[in-house]
Design a protein around this motif. Structure first.
Motif, mmCIF file in Angstrom:
data_model
loop_
_atom_site.group_PDB
_atom_site.id
_atom_site.type_symbol
_atom_site.label_atom_id
_atom_site.label_comp_id
_atom_site.label_asym_id
_atom_site.label_seq_id
_atom_site.Cartn_x
_atom_site.Cartn_y
_atom_site.Cartn_z
ATOM 1 N N ALA A 121 1.025 -1.264 -0.066
ATOM 2 C CA ALA A 121 -0.066 0.067 -0.010
ATOM 3 C C ALA A 121 0.914 1.254 0.160
ATOM 4 O O ALA A 121 0.424 2.209 -0.418
ATOM 5 C CB ALA A 121 -1.051 -0.024 1.273
ATOM 6 N N ALA A 122 2.076 1.209 0.606
ATOM 7 C CA ALA A 122 2.926 2.255 0.547
ATOM 8 C C ALA A 122 3.573 2.680 -0.835
ATOM 9 O O ALA A 122 3.995 3.948 -1.046
ATOM 10 C CB ALA A 122 3.935 2.095 1.609
ATOM 11 N N TYR A 123 3.616 1.781 -1.580
ATOM 12 C CA TYR A 123 4.240 2.031 -2.935
ATOM 13 C C TYR A 123 3.482 3.277 -3.745
ATOM 14 O O TYR A 123 4.338 4.162 -4.263
ATOM 15 C CB TYR A 123 4.489 0.580 -3.632
ATOM 16 C CG TYR A 123 4.985 0.878 -5.165
ATOM 17 C CD1 TYR A 123 6.103 1.135 -5.427
ATOM 18 C CD2 TYR A 123 4.146 0.640 -6.164
ATOM 19 C CE1 TYR A 123 6.820 1.345 -6.524
ATOM 20 C CE2 TYR A 123 4.709 0.813 -7.484
ATOM 21 C CZ TYR A 123 5.974 1.192 -7.610
ATOM 22 O OH TYR A 123 6.461 1.375 -9.188
ATOM 23 N N PRO A 124 2.209 3.049 -4.066
ATOM 24 C CA PRO A 124 1.661 4.004 -4.690
ATOM 25 C C PRO A 124 1.656 5.510 -4.307
ATOM 26 O O PRO A 124 1.587 6.432 -4.537
ATOM 27 C CB PRO A 124 0.255 3.644 -5.049
ATOM 28 C CG PRO A 124 0.120 2.431 -4.042
ATOM 29 C CD PRO A 124 1.331 1.798 -3.756
ATOM 30 N N LEU A 125 1.465 5.382 -2.815
ATOM 31 C CA LEU A 125 1.707 6.697 -2.061
ATOM 32 C C LEU A 125 3.009 7.202 -2.099
ATOM 33 O O LEU A 125 3.197 8.610 -2.269
ATOM 34 C CB LEU A 125 1.266 6.440 -0.538
ATOM 35 C CG LEU A 125 -0.046 6.138 -0.096
ATOM 36 C CD1 LEU A 125 -0.051 5.705 1.344
ATOM 37 C CD2 LEU A 125 -1.060 7.109 -0.564
ATOM 38 N N ALA A 126 4.129 6.587 -2.324
ATOM 39 C CA ALA A 126 5.441 7.056 -2.260
ATOM 40 C C ALA A 126 5.641 7.733 -3.714
ATOM 41 O O ALA A 126 6.269 8.559 -3.953
ATOM 42 C CB ALA A 126 6.370 6.282 -2.130
ATOM 43 N N CYS A 127 5.111 6.707 -4.686
ATOM 44 C CA CYS A 127 5.088 7.300 -6.268
ATOM 45 C C CYS A 127 4.400 8.555 -6.240
ATOM 46 O O CYS A 127 4.749 9.610 -6.896
ATOM 47 C CB CYS A 127 4.556 6.221 -7.223
ATOM 48 S SG CYS A 127 5.311 5.045 -7.431
ATOM 49 N N GLU A 128 3.182 8.731 -5.719
ATOM 50 C CA GLU A 128 2.196 10.053 -5.652
ATOM 51 C C GLU A 128 3.038 11.069 -5.197
ATOM 52 O O GLU A 128 3.058 12.367 -5.645
ATOM 53 C CB GLU A 128 0.963 9.841 -4.988
ATOM 54 C CG GLU A 128 0.149 11.068 -4.983
ATOM 55 C CD GLU A 128 -0.244 11.311 -6.399
ATOM 56 O OE1 GLU A 128 -0.573 12.555 -6.575
ATOM 57 O OE2 GLU A 128 -0.448 10.399 -7.291
ATOM 58 N N LEU A 129 3.733 10.874 -3.839
ATOM 59 C CA LEU A 129 4.353 11.822 -3.288
ATOM 60 C C LEU A 129 5.606 12.324 -4.113
ATOM 61 O O LEU A 129 6.052 13.631 -4.135
ATOM 62 C CB LEU A 129 4.567 11.533 -1.917
ATOM 63 C CG LEU A 129 3.439 11.497 -0.987
ATOM 64 C CD1 LEU A 129 4.029 10.831 0.471
ATOM 65 C CD2 LEU A 129 2.969 12.744 -0.558
ATOM 66 N N THR A 130 6.323 11.298 -4.608
ATOM 67 C CA THR A 130 7.545 11.729 -5.514
ATOM 68 C C THR A 130 6.755 12.592 -6.425
ATOM 69 O O THR A 130 7.446 13.551 -6.833
ATOM 70 C CB THR A 130 8.242 10.439 -6.047
ATOM 71 O OG1 THR A 130 8.550 9.429 -4.746
ATOM 72 C CG2 THR A 130 9.498 10.830 -7.007
#
Length: 159
Positions: A121-130
């Motif tokens: 679940a953290a992967y798309p959040l990290a991509c979005e924040l990047t």
């Protein structure tokens, strides 16, 4: 208007970029090397490759679905990532300890679920924040660099 961006001036990008890419590297390495982690400790190939990997991915998909309902429209991406990353780390540590003992199937599956749910679940959040911290840069470019760095970490740290 000058569109040149110096990412070093954006304080959050190095943190998000490093932590997210390193989390991606660890997640990729664990899924790739699951059999090599568990089989030497007496666990079957089927348990390692099918059951544990499915538990990680399945729990991650369920957590992502539930999390998307809460985060959508609230702009709490950073808060969610700050909660998910330590929980995934605890699941990873638990998996590392649990796999060393034989006949520990239930605890290993539980730690895979604890690791997989927040980790995936953290992967798309990290991509979005990047993407948000590198705004005028295209989404594909910033996400692509993020994923490449994560795969470089995986190859360097886990080979």
């Amino acid at each position: 208007k000058d569109l040149n961006i110096d990412l070093r001036d954006r304080k959050s990008y190095p943190h998000i970029g490093f932590l997210g890419a390193y989390g991606l590297a660890q997640f990729s390495a664990v899924l790739t090397l699951m059999v090599q982690f568990l089989c030497p400790h007496g666990y079957s190939n089927t348990f390692a490759s099918s059951i544990c990997s499915s538990a990680i991915i399945g729990s991650g998909l369920v957590c992502s679905l539930i999390l998307s309902l809460f985060i959508d429209g609230t702009e709490r991406h950073v808060t969610a990532l700050k909660i998910l990353m330590p929980v995934a780390l605890l699941g990873s540590i638990g998996f590392t300890v649990a796999m060393m003992y034989p006949n520990n199937d239930a605890i290993i599956i539980a730690t895979c679920i604890i690791y997989g749910a927040p980790g995936l679940a953290a992967y798309p959040l990290a991509c979005e924040l990047t993407v948000e911290t590198t705004y005028p840069v295209g989404e594909a470019t910033s996400t692509g660099i993020f994923v490449m760095i994560g795969q470089l970490f995986a190859g360097k740290n886990y080979n």
